[in-house]
Scaffold this active site. Structure first.
Site, PDB file in Angstrom:
ATOM      1  N   ASP A  33       0.956  -1.310   0.415  1.00  0.00           N
ATOM      2  CA  ASP A  33       0.225  -0.141   0.126  1.00  0.00           C
ATOM      3  C   ASP A  33       1.061   1.336  -0.241  1.00  0.00           C
ATOM      4  O   ASP A  33       1.988   1.569   0.720  1.00  0.00           O
ATOM      5  CB  ASP A  33      -0.548  -0.116   1.098  1.00  0.00           C
ATOM      6  CG  ASP A  33      -2.107   1.326   0.683  1.00  0.00           C
ATOM      7  OD1 ASP A  33      -2.589   1.559   0.160  1.00  0.00           O
ATOM      8  OD2 ASP A  33      -2.795   0.918   1.943  1.00  0.00           O
ATOM      9  N   ARG A  81      -8.649  14.003   2.809  1.00  0.00           N
ATOM     10  CA  ARG A  81      -9.222  13.163   4.628  1.00  0.00           C
ATOM     11  C   ARG A  81     -10.892  13.574   4.143  1.00  0.00           C
ATOM     12  O   ARG A  81     -11.332  12.266   5.092  1.00  0.00           O
ATOM     13  CB  ARG A  81      -7.866  13.798   5.518  1.00  0.00           C
ATOM     14  CG  ARG A  81      -6.921  13.779   5.191  1.00  0.00           C
ATOM     15  CD  ARG A  81      -6.776  12.723   4.803  1.00  0.00           C
ATOM     16  NE  ARG A  81      -6.457  12.197   3.446  1.00  0.00           N
ATOM     17  CZ  ARG A  81      -6.045  10.629   2.339  1.00  0.00           C
ATOM     18  NH1 ARG A  81      -6.597  10.066   2.959  1.00  0.00           N
ATOM     19  NH2 ARG A  81      -6.153  10.980   1.282  1.00  0.00           N
TER      20      ARG A  81
END
Ligand code: ATP
Ligand code: MG
Length: 754
Positions: free
Chosen positions: A231, A628
């Site tokens: 990731d 976010r």
């Protein structure tokens, strides 16, 4: 069509694939060639990785032990394991899901002897390695003003991230300055080795060295890991890139190439200062010529307004491949802007807005995150939140593990695990004060250099040290004896929390704090109690996962904690508002985000204003921050902000100006002179209810004689062979039959006399 008794395998399979869009599904089921998933923020990259792991195990019959999944933080690793366990059950436990550093430590622990280390090597964090570098520079007689050790540490770190060892560094050095750095690098490395210690960058570099130098080791890991998943690939540095490449390898004989799947977003690369290079992602297809690339374009995280703002900002970066990222979530609320008179005004707005959101929209504190560019910015928010009783948690900042008392306690534990660890040894040699001053330490150091022995060995032979005062010598001998005694606890696999108690007790560390009149020392006691709680929690978690929980594992865990690991999960009762830097926020999402201090010179950071490459990195950081947010995004700045006590007037961040005006609803723009300053808030005093450190177990010391039969909680039945020492230091050697003979420190050992 529905049947009453669906085939469990089919059902399982469809669970894993429902709730994914087409390209996501393609990424999950892709087989055979290296796979690159590139996509913007919130498009489900991490989710795809998790589902892919579950799919590999459940649908393709891959054993969990054949998988290596790399995440950016330990916390993310824990979550991925949990998510996979939800999808496929407890067999997920044996999977290697970890950060690069943790995975490397695991490999290094089992192969340490090949590199000339023992399994119990210490891991030096940046403060430790800084200290060691300072010692090295002193040894080389370098003027700290001309050759600051900190800059040397940074340069050595850069070398390691590029896999340049000290010989190569010396070979490529041309200027005197470079030669000096290379020389310091060589000595630093030698000192690390004789301390049986590795720094953070070594963990990666030495693993690569190991795999390249020992083909049989490489083969064994290549045979083991048929699947490697990474990731946040955009933040890998060269050393990590090579590590992956080695483990994936080409097909050799019966060992096929491992299936590699990496996911990343070059727009979110924010670790260039640690050597991360977007090159790894941009050139994936050259590195792996048979690679397949899948692009994800739907964002599931944010409203379209939030996404449009983020896209507008990032599109100002030159030379980036264009990307489409859209959201189905609707336009959503406008982004709210606020200009405060100063940072206190800004913080108060944030606090009031959180209260309003709670009242009007049922937003809980745990739904909210506040981001800032640098750690120091948290203080003003803390002051305001304390006043207004807003529960909050600061992630990072002055970290628990950086506190003096915690470092001292851990230094003791580390030398018990690894007595050659010079940095830890010298840290606590005279802590608490035992009359071993700098002069005495120098005498030992001279001996160690003369005899070419480690500092610890020299300490043992301190009677040979030139010019050592009698008192210092007696103290050193007592110190060595103390460590020898405590060492017995380690040998007999005493749980870490108990070793910690014994250390704090027997060294007099705790009693010194207890008798101190300094109010800070009370907080120190609480912190040590907290460390003990951490150790106990570690023991419990390990027990429930059937993993070993000796001192070594505990120290390893503690060495590898990072800021992001302490992000609260708290759902219960509304939880807490989370405050963190933008760097820590990577990979996370929150319903409500406040991005604060949007001022040129703060964010973008002052250092980046005249450096285009750094400014681009700051813009990527802004993109990370903006993306976010799920539902609501606030952008705020202050007209004046005090830096080192003096007010500074900063212009609005250029990133604010890059956002189309129609997306923004300015709640307050006017810069009227109405300064409603907050008075200084007194520092928080420790709660009187906080438990003081537990006294070490008050059990009476068992009175044993040779021939006595005893039973030990972990070793079972045994016969006492010999006894020695008295009181706290009473020891017994016990023969536990097939387990062998063990030395026990009776004050602490879980033994009963039969
Ligand atoms: P980042 O770039 O920030 O790391 P990411 O690409 O890794 O983001 P995820 O965190 O995996 O994105 O996903 C973002 C959010 O979207 C998560 O809440 C995730 O559960 C959700 N999500 C992803 N894919 C889908 C989908 N197909 N259906 C519904 N929700 C999804
Ligand atoms: Mg992600």
């Amino acid at each position: 069509m529905s049947t009453l008794f669906p085939d469990p395998a089919d059902e399982a399979e469809s669970d894993l694939l429902t709730g994914l869009n087409d390209p996501q599904r393609a990424a999950v089921v892709h087989a055979g060639t290296p796979l690159l998933i590139v996509a913007g923020a919130g498009s489900g990259k991490t989710r795809v990785l998790t589902h892919r792991v579950a799919h590999l195990i459940r649908a393709r019959g891959v054993r969990p032990s054949e998988l290596l999944a790399i995440t950016f933080t330990n916390k993310a690793a824990g979550e991925m394991k949990e998510r996979v366990a939800e999808l496929i059950g407890p067999q997920a436990k044996s999977m290697w899901v970890s950060t690069f550093h943790s995975a490397c430590v695991r490999i290094l622990r089992s192969e340490a002897d090949r590199l000339g280390y023992t399994k119990s090597f210490s891991i030096y964090d940046s403060a430790d390695s800084q200290r060691l570098m300072t010692m090295v520079c002193r040894e080389l007689d370098l003027d700290p003003k001309r050759y600051p050790p900190r800059s040397f540490s940074n340069q050595v770190s850069n070398f390691k991230n590029e896999l340049i060892d000290y010989e190569a560094a010396a070979a490529q050095a041309t200027s005197h300055q470079e030669q000096t750095v290379a020389q310091a690098y060589a000595l630093y490395q030698r000192r690390l080795r004789s301390a049986n210690a590795m720094d953070f960058d070594d963990l990666i570099m030495l693993t690569v060295n190991l795999l390249q130098a020992f083909p049989e080791v490489l083969q064994s890991y290549r045979r083991r890991f048929g699947h490697i998943l990474v990731d946040e690939y955009q933040d890998t540095n060269h050393a990590q890139y090579v590590l992956v490449r080695e483990l994936v390898g080409p097909a050799v004989g019966p060992i096929p190439q491992a299936e590699l799947c990496v996911v990343g977003d070059s727009d979110q690369s924010i670790y260039a200062f640690r050597g991360a290079t977007i090159r790894n992602i941009l050139q994936f297809e050259q590195d792996y010529p048979n690679a397949t690339t899948i692009v994800l374009e739907q964002n599931y995280r944010s409203t379209q307004n939030i996404l449009s703002a983020a896209n507008a900002v990032i599109s100002q970066n030159p030379n980036r491949p264009p990307k489409t990222l859209w959201s189905n979530a609707g336009a959503g609320a406008q982004i709210v802007g606020y200009v405060g008179d100063d940072e206190h005004d800004e913080a108060r707005f944030v606090a009031e807005e959180i209260v309003e959101l709670g009242r009007n929209e049922g937003i809980r504190p745990c739904d909210v995150a506040i981001f800032y560019r640098t750690n120091a910015a948290s203080r003003v928010f803390e002051e305001v939140f304390i006043r207004s009783d807003m529960p909050y948690r600061v992630v990072g900042g002055v970290r628990f593990y950086e506190r003096k008392e915690i470092r001292d306690a851990l230094a003791y534990l580390r030398i018990l695990a690894n007595p050659q660890d010079e940095v830890s040894l010298r840290r606590i040699l005279n802590v608490p004060k035992r009359g071993i001053g700098d002069k005495a330490q120098e005498a030992v150091e001279t001996l160690s250099r003369r005899e070419r022995i480690t500092f610890w060995e020299a300490l043992r032979r301190c009677d040979e040290a030139p010019g050592l005062a009698t008192r210092a010598r007696t103290q050193m001998q007592a110190f060595v004896e103390l460590l020898d005694v405590l060492q017995i606890l380690v040998e007999s696999q005493t749980p870490p929390a108990e070793i910690l108690e014994a250390v704090l007790d027997q060294t007099g560390y705790l009693s010194e704090l207890r008798t101190s009149l300094d109010p800070q020392d009370e907080t120190r006691i609480e912190n040590l109690a907290e460390l003990e709680a951490v150790a106990r929690e570690f023991e419990e978690t390990a027990a429930s996962n059937d993993e070993p929980a000796t001192l070594f594992e505990f120290l390893e865990r503690v060495s590898l904690v990072a800021d992001a690991d302490s992000i609260p999960n708290g759902d219960d009762g509304g939880g807490v508002v989370t405050l963190m830097t933008l760097h820590t926020a990577k990979g996370l999402e929150f319903p409500v985000v406040f991005l604060t201090a949007m001022e040129d010179g703060v964010f973008p950071h002052i250092r980046s204003l005249d450096d285009p490459a750094e400014l681009q990195e700051e813009r990527r950081l802004a993109y990370v921050g903006l993306t976010r947010a799920r539902q609501r995004l606030y952008l705020s700045r202050a007209v004046s902000r005090s830096t080192w006590g003096a007010p500074n007037y900063n212009l609005a961040s250029r990133f604010l100006e890059e956002i189309p005006t129609e997306l923004l609803d300015w709640r307050r723009e006017a810069e009227v002179a109405h300064s409603d300053r907050w008075k200084a808030v007194p520092p928080r005093t420790p709660s009187v209810f906080a438990p003081a450190a537990r006294r070490s177990s008050g059990q009476p010391v068992l009175d044993l004689a040779p021939g006595d039969r005893v039973t030990h909680d972990s070793f079972g039945l045994g016969t006492v062979v010999a006894v020695s020492g008295e009181g706290d230091r009473a020891q017994a050697t016990v023969d536990f039959g097939s387990t062998g003979e063990k030395r026990l420190l009776l004050r602490y050992a879980p033994v009963q006399k039969l």
